[in-house]
Design a protein around this motif. Structure first.
Motif, PDB file in Angstrom:
ATOM      1  N   UNK A 214       0.816  -1.216   0.000  1.00 27.33           N
ATOM      2  CA  UNK A 214       0.000   0.000   0.000  1.00 27.33           C
ATOM      3  C   UNK A 214       0.854   1.273   0.000  1.00 27.33           C
ATOM      4  N   UNK A 215       2.049   1.192   0.572  1.00 26.40           N
ATOM      5  CA  UNK A 215       2.914   2.380   0.563  1.00 26.40           C
ATOM      6  C   UNK A 215       3.334   2.728  -0.855  1.00 26.40           C
ATOM      7  N   UNK A 216       3.750   1.706  -1.594  1.00 30.14           N
ATOM      8  CA  UNK A 216       4.130   1.939  -2.987  1.00 30.14           C
ATOM      9  C   UNK A 216       2.949   2.459  -3.804  1.00 30.14           C
ATOM     10  N   UNK A 217       1.798   1.871  -3.575  1.00 27.68           N
ATOM     11  CA  UNK A 217       0.607   2.310  -4.297  1.00 27.68           C
ATOM     12  C   UNK A 217       0.332   3.791  -4.016  1.00 27.68           C
ATOM     13  N   UNK A 218       0.478   4.176  -2.753  1.00 30.59           N
ATOM     14  CA  UNK A 218       0.222   5.576  -2.376  1.00 30.59           C
ATOM     15  C   UNK A 218       1.255   6.506  -3.012  1.00 30.59           C
ATOM     16  N   UNK A 219       2.508   6.074  -3.002  1.00 31.79           N
ATOM     17  CA  UNK A 219       3.572   6.913  -3.571  1.00 31.79           C
ATOM     18  C   UNK A 219       3.338   7.123  -5.071  1.00 31.79           C
ATOM     19  N   UNK A 220       3.026   6.034  -5.765  1.00 29.45           N
ATOM     20  CA  UNK A 220       2.829   6.139  -7.212  1.00 29.45           C
ATOM     21  C   UNK A 220       1.611   7.005  -7.532  1.00 29.45           C
TER      22      UNK A 220
END
Ligand code: C2E
Ligand code: MG
Ligand code: MG
Ligand code: MG
Length: 275
Positions: A214-220
Motif C-alpha cells: 500500500x505504501x508503494x501504491x500511495x507513492x505512485x
C-alpha cells in the motif's frame, strides 16, 4: 600492515582488498580498450503509451561483451567508467550510436520513435554538452524531437541555476528531457516546479509489488497526481505483471516500460518488434 605482520589477524581482509582492487584494475584496463575493440553494444527497451496501446519509443541501454567475462552489466562498469572519466568517450559513443540507429530505422520506413539516452554526471557537467549534442544530431541527421535525454535527480541537484540554464538550452534545441529513477533522490517540490523537464520516470522500486504494497501504491498515485498538476508526463519503469499494468491504467498513468512488455533487446530483435 605492521599489525598484520605481527599477529596475522588482518591478513584475510587485506588479501580480499588486494584481490578486489586487482580485479578492479583489470576491469579498468579492459574498459579502456573496450571502445576501440568494439565490445559495446546498445540494447533497446520499448516504451508504450498504455492508454492507447501504442509503442512510442525506446530506451537505449549499454551492454559490454567482455572477451573473457561475457556480458558485464552497466551496473558494474558504469560507476567505474564514471570514476575514471572513461564515461565521457563511452557516453559520446552511446549518444552517437543511439541517434544514428534511430535515424536509420526511420529511413527504413519504420514508424518514428523517440530514443532515450541515459546521461552520466560527467557528461551532463561537460562544458560543451550542448555543442556535442548539436553536432551529433547534425551528423546523424536525427531530428531533435526524436531524442530524449535522461538525467537523475542527484545530477541536477548542485548549482541549480546553472542546471536550469543548461536544461533550457537543451529544451530550446528541441530535445526532450526526462528525470530517471524519480523518487529515489531528494528533489523538493520547489525544485520540481522550477526545473525544465518534460517527463518523470517513476523508479522501478515503487512499481514493484504495487498491488500488494500500500505504501508503494500511495507513492505512485501521489507522483501521478502531482505530475499531472505540473503538466509533466510520466513513465512507470519496471512494469512486470498484468496487475502492475492494470493498476497504472486505473490511475491514468500514460506511459510504461518493463519486462511485462519486453526486456531490452539487441537492435535486430528490436527492429522485428517495431515491424
Ligand atoms: P535505468 O536508466 O534506470 O534503466 C532501467 C534498468 O532497468 C535497465 O537495467 C533495464 O534493463 C532494467 N529494467 C527494465 N525493465 C525492468 C523490469 O521490468 N524489471 C526489472 N527488474 N528491471 C527492469 P540495465 O540495462 O542493467 O541498466 C542499469 C542502469 O545502468 C540504468 O538504469 C542506467 O542508470 C545505467 N545505464 C545503462 N545504459 C547506460 C548508458 O548508456 N549510459 C549511462 N550513463 N548509463 C547507463
Ligand atoms: Mg534510464
Ligand atoms: Mg538510472
Ligand atoms: Mg531508471
Amino acid at each position: 600492515l605492521e599489525k598484520e605482520q605481527g599477529q596475522g589477524i588482518y591478513r584475510l581482509p587485506q588479501d580480499k582488498v588486494a584481490t578486489d582492487s586487482l580485479k578492479r584494475l583489470e576491469l579498468e584496463y579492459d574498459l579502456r580498450k573496450a571502445l576501440e575493440r568494439e565490445e559495446f553494444e546498445l540494447y533497446y527497451q520499448p516504451q508504450y503509451d498504455i492508454q492507447n496501446n501504442r509503442l512510442i519509443g525506446m530506451e537505449a541501454l549499454i551492454r559490454w561483451q567482455h572477451p573473457k567475462q561475457g556480458m558485464v552489466s552497466p551496473g558494474e562498469f558504469i560507476p567505474l567508467a564514471e570514476e575514471t572519466g572513461l564515461i565521457v568517450p563511452i557516453g559520446d559513443w552511446v549518444l552517437r550510436t543511439a541517434c544514428s540507429q534511430n535515424k536509420k530505422w526511420q529511413d527504413e520506413g519504420l514508424p518514428a520513435l523517440t530514443v532515450s539516452v541515459n546521461l552520466s554526471l560527467r557528461q551532463f557537467q561537460k562544458h560543451n554538452l550542448i555543442g556535442d549534442i548539436v553536432k551529433t544530431l547534425k551528423e546523424t541527421g536525427l531530428h531533435p524531437r526524436y531524442l530524449e535525454l535522461e538525467i537523475t535527480e542527484s545530477m541536477a541537484m548542485d548549482n541549480i541555476e546553472q542546471v536550469i540554464r543548461k536544461l533550457n538550452e537543451l529544451k530550446d534545441l528541441g530535445v526532450r528531457i526526462s528525470m530517471d529513477d524519480f523518487g529515489t533522490g531528494y528533489s523538493s517540490l520547489q525544485y520540481l516546479k522550477k526545473i525544465p523537464i518534460h517527463k518523470l520516470k517513476i523508479d522501478q522500486s515503487f512499481i514493484r509489488d504495487i498491488t500488494k504494497d500500500p505504501d508503494n501504491a500511495a507513492i505512485v498515485s501521489t507522483i501521478l497526481a502531482m505530475a499531472n498538476h505540473l503538466r509533466l508526463e510520466v513513465v512507470a519503469e519496471g512494469v512486470e505483471t498484468t496487475e502492475d499494468l492494470q493498476f497504472l491504467l486505473n490511475k491514468e498513468c500514460r506511459h510504461a516500460q518493463g519486462y511485462f512488455f519486453s526486456r531490452p533487446l539487441p537492435k535486430e530483435q528490436f527492429k522485428q518488434l517495431i515491424h
